[in-house]
Design an enzyme around this catalytic site. Structure first.
Site, short mmCIF file in Angstrom:
data_model
loop_
_atom_site.label_atom_id
_atom_site.label_comp_id
_atom_site.label_asym_id
_atom_site.label_seq_id
_atom_site.Cartn_x
_atom_site.Cartn_y
_atom_site.Cartn_z
N LYS A 116 0.83 -1.21 0.00
CA LYS A 116 0.00 0.00 0.00
C LYS A 116 0.86 1.25 0.00
CE LYS A 116 -4.42 -1.57 1.63
NZ LYS A 116 -5.53 -1.38 2.57
N LYS A 197 -6.66 -11.64 -9.27
CA LYS A 197 -7.84 -11.70 -8.41
C LYS A 197 -8.92 -10.74 -8.93
CE LYS A 197 -8.81 -10.69 -3.65
NZ LYS A 197 -8.29 -10.35 -2.34
N LYS A 200 -12.46 -4.59 -8.09
CA LYS A 200 -13.17 -3.42 -8.64
C LYS A 200 -12.24 -2.52 -9.42
CE LYS A 200 -14.94 -2.12 -4.75
NZ LYS A 200 -15.21 -3.11 -3.73
#
Ligand code: TRP
Length: 332
Positions: A116, A197, A200
């Site tokens: 992240k 995976k 969105k």
């Protein structure tokens, strides 16, 4: 006869938007099933979502909408404690105490932090770094025995166990050590690139199905799903696209891979994709309808999350009082 004590499970999901088919089949649907066998608590992890900058008005709506989605997916506020993290102040309170009992080195090793931080190089805030201490607080407050999480959260759960056992060692038995409960369900992959995976943020909008997609859109996306140049519907290494479609079809119909292969023997991929699309669209229809009903009934939603917050506060208060006392804070 001795009655076996039900185990406690807790899980959370960040209010990042509409759940994908992957979130639903891989996580939330299982939560609904598990509430029959466990004392269960499920929360919207809104404080966790603040580690990424949010647009306030949109964020507020999204939190409510995600709460409604949980109920639409079958999480039942009469069977589980269903709440919003920020409504229960003990999460932040225990989060701080645990942050003081988590080492810089431990947090630095978290792969999700590293990922992240690389994705959001302009906002590597302290919350992003201490996020696992807050997650540990979520879990330990409820003395959870089991935590259903995907593999991406396994490292955070291991850290939770390390922090809990260290705390127990220093201050005496305080926390139950939680076990990961990794769902048996296989991961759902992108329809556009079945090696990734389902997400969105897929650059290709056809790669991702959300649980609120209209039936027509669902069928269309499945028709465009990437497969391979063979013709056989069978689960085999190297057939990522077909394997993914079979996994999805099995999950919504309850059929085994062998049954699916037999049903589609001699038929082309076109027929199979259409069948998967129809089955998913039908499966999600009641979820979408329930969601629409709930969003038209905000009073009911408010009643549910207030009740959930009260129940969660009652359970977590006991742990919180114990912790403050053990670390030597002066009672008021
Ligand atoms: N960190 C989890 C995620 O991003 C969400 C979460 C927050 C959670 N607190 C939790 C999951 C406690 C399980 C238990 O997916």
């Amino acid at each position: 006869m001795e009655e076996q004590k039900k185990k406690v499970i807790l899980s959370g999901i960040q209010p990042t938007g509409v759940f994908t088919l992957g979130n639903y089949l891989g996580a939330v649907r299982n939560w609904a099933q598990m509430q029959e066998d466990f004392h269960s608590a499920y929360m919207i992890a809104d404080l966790h979502a603040l580690t990424v900058r949010q647009e306030p008005a949109d964020f507020r709506k999204r939190i409510l909408s995600c709460y409604a989605l949980l109920l639409a997916c079958g999480v039942d506020p009469d069977k589980s404690v269903v709440f919003i993290q920020s409504h229960v102040p003990a999460h932040s309170q225990l989060g701080w105490v645990l942050a003081c009992n988590t080492q810089f080195g431990e947090l630095s090793r978290m792969t999700q932090f590293k990922d992240k931080a690389a994705q959001h190089a302009d906002n590597i805030n302290a919350g992003l770094f201490t996020y696992p201490s807050l997650m540990a607080a979520d879990i330990l407050l409820y003395q959870a025995d089991l935590v259903p999480v995907g593999v991406d959260q396994k490292q955070h759960l291991e850290l939770t166990r390390d922090v809990a056992s260290r705390f127990n060692g220093i201050y005496g038995q305080t926390f139950t050590l939680p076990e990961p409960y990794i769902a048996k369900e296989a991961k759902i992959m992108s329809l556009a690139d079945p090696t990734k995976k389902m997400s969105k943020s897929d650059p290709n909008p056809n790669g991702c199905i959300t649980i609120l997609d209209e039936p027509g859109a669902i069928v269309k996306k499945f028709k465009r799903a990437v497969t391979d140049s063979e013709m056989e519907v069978c689960y085999r290494e190297g057939k990522d696209g077909i394997n993914n479609l079979m996994t999805i079809y099995a999950a919504v119909t309850g059929l085994t891979m062998e049954q699916i292969a037999a049903d589609f023997a001699g038929k082309g991929y076109g027929d199979f994709k259409a069948a998967v699309g129809e089955a998913v669209a039908e499966h999600l229809r009641p979820v979408r309808e329930r969601y629409a009903d709930l969003m038209n009934n905000k009073d009911y939603l408010t009643e549910c999350y207030r009740k959930g917050a009260e129940q969660a506060a009652n359970i977590s208060r006991r742990t919180m009082e114990k912790v403050y006392k053990k670390v030597g804070l002066l009672a008021k």
